[in-house]
Each structure stands twice: as C-alpha cells, then as structure tokens.
Design a protein around this motif. Structure first.
Motif, PDB file in Angstrom:
ATOM      1  N   HIS A  45     -11.723  10.083  25.502  1.00  7.98           N
ATOM      2  CA  HIS A  45     -12.178  10.465  23.834  1.00  7.98           C
ATOM      3  C   HIS A  45     -11.276  10.005  22.781  1.00  7.98           C
ATOM      4  O   HIS A  45     -10.468  10.539  22.596  1.00  7.98           O
ATOM      5  CB  HIS A  45     -12.244  11.802  23.742  1.00  7.98           C
ATOM      6  N   LEU A  62     -12.732  12.429  18.201  1.00  5.08           N
ATOM      7  CA  LEU A  62     -12.382  13.915  18.221  1.00  5.08           C
ATOM      8  C   LEU A  62     -13.210  14.619  17.350  1.00  5.08           C
ATOM      9  O   LEU A  62     -12.830  15.664  16.703  1.00  5.08           O
ATOM     10  CB  LEU A  62     -11.221  14.160  17.840  1.00  5.08           C
ATOM     11  N   LEU A  92      -7.651  21.534  17.036  1.00  6.70           N
ATOM     12  CA  LEU A  92      -6.826  19.997  17.172  1.00  6.70           C
ATOM     13  C   LEU A  92      -5.463  20.379  17.613  1.00  6.70           C
ATOM     14  O   LEU A  92      -5.161  19.796  18.630  1.00  6.70           O
ATOM     15  CB  LEU A  92      -6.993  19.152  15.928  1.00  6.70           C
TER      16      LEU A  92
END
Length: 140
Positions: A42, A45, A54
C-alpha cells in the motif's frame, strides 16, 4: 567491508604482540528469501482517516513480528506513544474495520493481532504464498 585487528601471542616468550594481524572480514551473506521478506503493497494510505490512526499503523509496522504476528499490550503501547487509551482504541478499531489488521484466536485474556499480508509481510516467501492464498479463500 570491516577490518579487524587481532592480537598475537608469541608462544616462545608469552608476550602479547598487539595489532600485528589485520583481516578484512566480509559480512555474512544470507540467501534471498530464506530469512524473511517485507513487502509494503500500500503506497496509498487514503483508507487512514485520522493522524492518530496513521501513528498507530506506523508503530505496528515497526513492531511487526515474524509472519505478521502483533502481540501488543494496548495500554502500554498507548502510554508509550503518548496517546489516551480511547484514542489508541479508536485507531485500532479503524484499522480493524479497514482490514489492515485482524484479531487472531488466542487463549486467555490476551488478544493477538495479525497485519494483513496484503498490506505488509514479514516471514518466509513460502509462508507469504500460503497467507495470501488463505486470505484470497476467505474473501470469496
């Protein structure tokens, strides 16, 4: 390449002669994919909605164990990160809802988590293939 200096012992006199032998030592090479691989698939995000989420996600990546095991004490980790337990739990819930991490079946009171192999993997290449196959079967 590192250089090592060894001391030599004179067997006749018993005197230690220091720094007389220099050896160039190469680091031990590990064959690829035998130890572990770490794959972060990924780069986007966008599924992370809050800054605290995060922060938790990046911390979980940092403490990721072999074959994506995450054995964490939520209270201690929240305290270490300077977050309240509620804020930490909200971030964990968001990661669970987005299927970035999943709860594993455990014995006792401790809950173990596992990071999705679609996000990141730490383990052998053979186990990675099995884990991705297991996740693909679960999504059918």
């Amino acid at each position: 390449m590192a250089t090592k200096t060894l001391d030599i012992l004179d067997s006749e006199t018993g005197e230690v002669v220091s720094g007389q032998l220099r050896i160039a030592a190469r680091p031990k090479r590990v064959a690829p994919f035998q130890e572990y691989i770490v794959v972060n698939k990924h780069t986007d995000l966008s599924y992370i909605k809050h800054a605290s989420t995060l922060r938790v996600y990046l911390k979980l990546q940092h403490i990721l164990g072999y074959e994506n095991a995450l054995e964490i004490n939520k209270t201690a980790l929240a305290k270490e990160m300077g977050m309240s337990r509620q804020q930490f739990w909200r971030a964990m819930t968001e990661l669970l809802e987005e299927k970035v991490i999943e709860e594993c079946v455990t014995e006792g009171l401790a809950i173990t988590y596992r990071m999705s192999p679609k996000v990141m993997w730490r383990g052998s290449a053979h186990s990675f293939d099995k884990a991705v196959g297991r996740d693909m079967k679960a999504n059918r």
